[in-house]
Design a protein around this motif. Structure first.
Motif, mmCIF file in Angstrom:
data_model
loop_
_atom_site.group_PDB
_atom_site.id
_atom_site.type_symbol
_atom_site.label_atom_id
_atom_site.label_comp_id
_atom_site.label_asym_id
_atom_site.label_seq_id
_atom_site.Cartn_x
_atom_site.Cartn_y
_atom_site.Cartn_z
ATOM 1 N N PHE A 58 0.813 -1.206 0.000
ATOM 2 C CA PHE A 58 0.000 0.000 0.000
ATOM 3 C C PHE A 58 0.852 1.264 0.000
ATOM 4 C CE2 PHE A 58 -2.840 -3.258 1.635
ATOM 5 C CZ PHE A 58 -3.958 -3.049 0.848
ATOM 6 N N ASN A 59 2.029 1.197 0.627
ATOM 7 C CA ASN A 59 2.899 2.378 0.618
ATOM 8 C C ASN A 59 3.412 2.658 -0.793
ATOM 9 O OD1 ASN A 59 4.496 0.031 0.810
ATOM 10 N ND2 ASN A 59 6.207 1.178 1.664
ATOM 11 N N PHE A 60 3.651 1.606 -1.586
ATOM 12 C CA PHE A 60 4.048 1.810 -2.989
ATOM 13 C C PHE A 60 2.900 2.457 -3.764
ATOM 14 C CE2 PHE A 60 6.893 -1.947 -2.215
ATOM 15 C CZ PHE A 60 8.065 -1.212 -2.235
ATOM 16 N N GLN A 61 1.699 1.973 -3.564
ATOM 17 C CA GLN A 61 0.539 2.543 -4.255
ATOM 18 C C GLN A 61 0.375 4.009 -3.901
ATOM 19 O OE1 GLN A 61 -1.393 1.466 -6.685
ATOM 20 N NE2 GLN A 61 -2.467 3.413 -6.659
ATOM 21 N N TRP A 62 0.526 4.338 -2.617
ATOM 22 C CA TRP A 62 0.411 5.737 -2.191
ATOM 23 C C TRP A 62 1.514 6.574 -2.840
ATOM 24 C CZ3 TRP A 62 -2.046 9.752 -0.950
ATOM 25 C CH2 TRP A 62 -1.405 10.857 -0.422
ATOM 26 N N ALA A 63 2.726 6.055 -2.877
ATOM 27 C CA ALA A 63 3.838 6.794 -3.476
ATOM 28 C C ALA A 63 3.562 7.072 -4.949
ATOM 29 C CB ALA A 63 5.146 6.019 -3.306
ATOM 30 N N TRP A 64 3.115 6.059 -5.683
ATOM 31 C CA TRP A 64 2.847 6.239 -7.117
ATOM 32 C C TRP A 64 1.646 7.146 -7.348
ATOM 33 C CZ3 TRP A 64 3.182 0.296 -7.243
ATOM 34 C CH2 TRP A 64 4.518 -0.087 -7.273
ATOM 35 N N ALA A 65 0.585 6.971 -6.585
ATOM 36 C CA ALA A 65 -0.622 7.768 -6.773
ATOM 37 C C ALA A 65 -0.380 9.246 -6.433
ATOM 38 C CB ALA A 65 -1.764 7.211 -5.923
ATOM 39 N N SER A 66 0.317 9.496 -5.338
ATOM 40 C CA SER A 66 0.589 10.889 -4.962
ATOM 41 C C SER A 66 1.540 11.539 -5.957
ATOM 42 C CB SER A 66 1.116 10.994 -3.523
ATOM 43 O OG SER A 66 2.327 10.284 -3.365
ATOM 44 N N ALA A 67 2.493 10.778 -6.479
ATOM 45 C CA ALA A 67 3.420 11.294 -7.489
ATOM 46 C C ALA A 67 2.679 11.602 -8.787
ATOM 47 C CB ALA A 67 4.552 10.308 -7.742
ATOM 48 N N ALA A 68 1.746 10.726 -9.151
ATOM 49 C CA ALA A 68 0.963 10.967 -10.378
ATOM 50 C C ALA A 68 0.127 12.235 -10.234
ATOM 51 C CB ALA A 68 0.067 9.768 -10.658
ATOM 52 N N ALA A 69 -0.496 12.427 -9.075
ATOM 53 C CA ALA A 69 -1.312 13.622 -8.840
ATOM 54 C C ALA A 69 -0.460 14.886 -8.946
ATOM 55 C CB ALA A 69 -1.996 13.555 -7.480
ATOM 56 N N ALA A 70 0.712 14.862 -8.313
ATOM 57 C CA ALA A 70 1.600 16.027 -8.362
ATOM 58 C C ALA A 70 2.126 16.258 -9.775
ATOM 59 C CB ALA A 70 2.759 15.849 -7.383
ATOM 60 N N GLY A 71 2.509 15.179 -10.443
ATOM 61 C CA GLY A 71 3.031 15.307 -11.812
ATOM 62 C C GLY A 71 2.015 15.879 -12.779
ATOM 63 N N GLN A 72 0.776 15.466 -12.665
ATOM 64 C CA GLN A 72 -0.269 15.988 -13.546
ATOM 65 C C GLN A 72 -0.545 17.457 -13.270
ATOM 66 O OE1 GLN A 72 -3.586 13.338 -13.074
ATOM 67 N NE2 GLN A 72 -2.547 11.658 -14.143
ATOM 68 N N ALA A 73 -0.278 17.896 -12.067
ATOM 69 C CA ALA A 73 -0.527 19.303 -11.706
ATOM 70 C C ALA A 73 0.560 20.243 -12.211
ATOM 71 C CB ALA A 73 -0.654 19.434 -10.188
ATOM 72 N N LEU A 74 1.707 19.694 -12.562
ATOM 73 C CA LEU A 74 2.820 20.547 -13.000
ATOM 74 C C LEU A 74 2.697 20.964 -14.446
ATOM 75 C CD1 LEU A 74 5.776 18.758 -11.238
ATOM 76 C CD2 LEU A 74 4.677 20.889 -10.591
#
Length: 74
Positions: A58-74
């Motif tokens: 679950f920590n990997f999923q959180w890392a990838w999901a939060s990174a995707a959210a931030a990346g899409q915002a840039l």
């Protein structure tokens, strides 16, 4: 089952801990972009954010999901 009480006798200490508390408070971040509410342009992702979950990736999923959210915002 609801009345069963479990009292741990000991721990193996911080070095073997699977979960620790702390990190950037989620209330200080946009849930859609992971951007700081206080400092525009500053993003926090992954384990630096105060989010915990069950063991098992679950920590990997959180890392990838939060990174995707931030990346899409840039």
């Amino acid at each position: 089952m609801h009345e069963w009480e479990l009292s741990p006798a000991d721990t193996e200490g911080y070095e073997k801990a699977e979960v620790t508390a702390g990190g950037v408070d989620t209330r200080e971040l946009s849930s859609k972009t992971m951007e700081s509410c206080r400092v525009p342009g500053l993003f926090f992702i992954g384990e630096v954010v105060d989010v915990t979950g069950h063991l098992g990736g679950f920590n990997f999923q959180w890392a990838w999901a939060s990174a995707a959210a931030a990346g899409q915002a840039l």
